[in-house]
Design an enzyme around this catalytic site. Sequence first.
Site, PDB file in Angstrom:
ATOM      1  CE  LYS A  16       7.473 -31.101  -5.138  1.00  0.00           C
ATOM      2  NZ  LYS A  16       7.682 -30.449  -3.831  1.00  0.00           N
ATOM      3  CB  SER A  68       6.803 -27.823  -1.878  1.00  0.00           C
ATOM      4  OG  SER A  68       5.754 -27.837  -2.818  1.00  0.00           O
TER       5      SER A  68
END
Length: 822
Positions: free
Chosen positions: A745, A702
Site C-alpha cells: 500500500k 481496511s
Amino acid sequence: MDVNEGQTPTPTGGEESGVSIPEELSLLPLRDTVLFPVVVVPLAVSRESSVKLIDDAAVSGSRVIGTVAMKSPEIEKPTLDDVYRIGTAAVIHTMLKLPEGVRLIVQGLRRIEILECLQTEPYLRVRVRVLPEDTPEAELPPDAQMEMEALRRSVGALFQKVVSLSPDLPDELQAIPQNVQEAHVLADLICAHIRMPIQEKQELLEIIDVRERLRRLASLLNRDLEILELQTKIQSQVHTELGKMQRDYYLREQLKQIQKELGETDERTAEIEELRAKIEAAEMPEEARKEADRELDRLSKMPPQAAEYTVARTYIDWLVTLPWNTSTEDNLDMREVREVLDADHYGIEKVKERILEYLAVRKFNPESHRHPILCFAGPPGVGKTSLGKSIARALGRKFFRMSLGGIRDEAEIRGHRRTYIGALPGQIIQGIRRAGSNNPLFMLDEIDKVGADFRGDPSSALLEVLDPEQNGTFRDHYLDVPFDLSRVLFITTANVLDTILPPLRDRMEIIELSGYTEQEKLQIARRHLVPKQMSEHGLTPEHIRWEDDGIRAIVLGYTREAGVRNLEREVAAVCRKVTREFAEGRTELAVIDSEAVRRYLGVPRFEYEEIAERTSQAGVATGLAWTPVGGDVMFIEATAMPGGRSLMLTGQLGDVMKESAQAALSFVRSHAAELGIDATFFRRNDIHVHVPAGAIPKDGPSAGVTMATAIASLATGRRVRSDVAMTGEITLTGRVLPVGGIKEKVLAAHRAGLKRVILPERNRKDMLEDVPEEVRQSIQIEYADTVRRVLDWVLEPEEAAPAAEETSPRQGQATPERIAAP
C-alpha cells in the site's frame, strides 16, 4: 414349454400323401423354431398342457396338429396374441415318452392361417385356413417359367457356396439343389437349413408367391455369403501371420546357433548385453537394481515382436538414464555467490540473505542434505522465476523449471502406471533426468494455479515431493522404485497464497517479494532492461544513450505496476522506434530523456493531477488497497440526497466492506455534534457511498477509515486533502485497528506521487521493517489510533460554501443496494 431340440431338418421329395388337414387344429407354439412344409424335424415337448396336446393328437386318427412360432421365447404360457398368425400344419410321425417330457418327429404339410381361437385350456385350439400354393410351374407363361428356373438355379448355387464355407453345415446338403426340382420345395428346404433370425424365417414362411420367396431368399443368402467370405479371409490372415511368426522364430533360432558357431552375436544379444552394462554403470540402489535385473531377464526371454518387449525396454532405459549417483558440487564461496546474485538482481535482500544462510549451513555441515523448500510469493513481474535461475547459477547447480499452471492430473506429478499404453514417469522424474544430476535446483512455477478434477489432485501429490521428511523415498508410479529427492533444492513461486492447499503451504518457507520502488525500477532498468533491449534491437552506445530522467519518465508516466514487465515493454518500444530511425538514415546519437520519451511514446498514461482533481470536492477520500498484483490507490465517494435515513452502497462490495461502511456511518452520526454536523442532516438525506471500478470485486475491512473520512467530509462540507491517503479498520468506538499489506500500500502511494500516508498505530513495526528507507524518507507517515485524529489531519478548514449540497439521484442510474441507517 415347447422347445426345438437341435433342429435337423430332413429333406424330402414331396408332401405327405393321404393326409387331410381339418379346419380345427390343436395349436403347438414353438420356441425359436419355424417349421416349413415338407421339412422333417425333431421336437422336444415338456410342458404339461403341450404333452396333453400330443397325447390327444396321437390317439386321434389324423395325428395332424398346427405349429406356429412364438413372438417372444421368454413367455411361459403363450396365448393367441403371443404367436404369429401364419404357421404350418404338421403330422406326427414318431413319439417317444421320457421322464422329462415327450420327444417326437414331425413333418410340415401346408401353410395355414389362424382365423380364430376356439379354446385356451388345457391347450390352444384354433380354426385355420389352409393357404393355397402358388400357381404350378407348368401352368405359368414361358417368361415366368424361365424366371422361376433362373431363380431356382441362382438360389441353389448360393446355397451350395454357403454350405461349402459354413463350418456348421454338413457338405451333404450341397446335393439338395440337384435332387429337388420343385422351386417351392427347394425354397422351403433351404429356409429350414440356413441360420437366420426367427423374424426373417417367419417372413419367408408368410410369402406365398414362390418367385418373391426365392428373391428374398437370394438376398439373405448373399448377405450370409459375404459374411462367411469375410470370416474366411480373416481366419486365413490370422493363420498366415501366425505361420510367419513361427517361421521367423525358427529362423532366428537357427541363426543364433550359426552365429554362436561362428563366434558372432546378433543385434538382440548385443542390445541385451549393452543394457546389462548400462545397469552396472548406473550405480542404482539395491531395490532399483533388482527391478532392472528382473526386467532385463524378462526382456531376454521375449521375442522382439511381443507387445511387452518395447514396454520393458523403455522401462529399463528410464532406470539406467536417471542420475542415481550423479551430482554437482555446490559453490560454497559466499562472496562469489553474493556477487552473482547482485549482478543478476537489484534489491530483494531477503532472498539473498536466505540463500547465503543456506550456504553457511552447508559449509559448516557438508553432510547435511536437508534443503529448505522456498516459496517466492509476490505480484507478477518482480523476478521470481528469473531469481531461481540466478540462484542455480550462483550455486553451480543444474536448473529445471516446471510450470504447474493449469495442471489437473495427479499423473503429471507421480507418473502413469505401466499398465497404460504410452505410460511415462511424472514431470518430477522427467525433470531430474533432463537436469542430469540428482541435486538440481527444481523450480515449481505458479504453484497457486494448480487445479483438481476427477483425475486427482496434484496438490496432494506435491505433499510428498515438498516434504524433506518424506521425499527421500519418492516413488513414481511408472518407476515403482524409490528415488531420493532430498538433495534437490525445490523453489516454488506464487502470486497469491490463499489458493494453495494449507498442508502444502505449511511445508514451504514463504518469502514475499513485494513491488519495486521508483529508485529500484530505475536501477533495474539501467542495469538489466536497457542493456537487454539494446542488444535485442541491435543498438550500441554509439546509437542511443539513456538518461535517468528518461527512464524515470517511463516509470512514472507510462507504467503503474508492482513489477517491471510493462517497464521493459515501454523500453523495448523506444528502442524499436530508435532502430527504425537509424534504418531510415539517422546518423546522430539518440539521447533518451523525458522529452524524447514523450515524443516516442506519446502522452503519459498516468497523471498525478488525477488525485487532486478527484478530491476537489467534499465527500471524496483517497484510500489504499492490496491486490494480488501489488498495492493500488482507490477513491471512495459519498454523496447525499433527499430521502429517509438509508445507506446505499455500490461498487461490487463484499460483506466485510459493507459492514465497514455501516460502522463508518454509525461513528460519524454518533459524533455529529463534535464534528460540527447539522443535527438534521442525516434525518433529511440518504447517504450513497460508491467505490469506483465497479466491475472489480472488493472486500476487506481496511477501507473503514477512508469511508468514515468520506462520510465526514460530505456531512461537514470540508474537503479531504489531495496529497494524503489512508488505510485502517475502524470500530464503533472510533478505534483504528491494524491491517495487512502495508508495504504494498505504501509503495502504491509512492508510485502515485502522494506525500502523506496515514496508517494504524499498530502497523508502525511493519512500516519500519518492510518499507525501503528511500520510500520512508520521501513520504510523511502519520500513525493514528483513533478516527478523530485521522479527521483532524485530513479534513481541510471549513469554507464559505454550504456544508453539503442536497442533490437528487440521476435519472437512469442503476438502483444501488439500500441498507437502513441506524
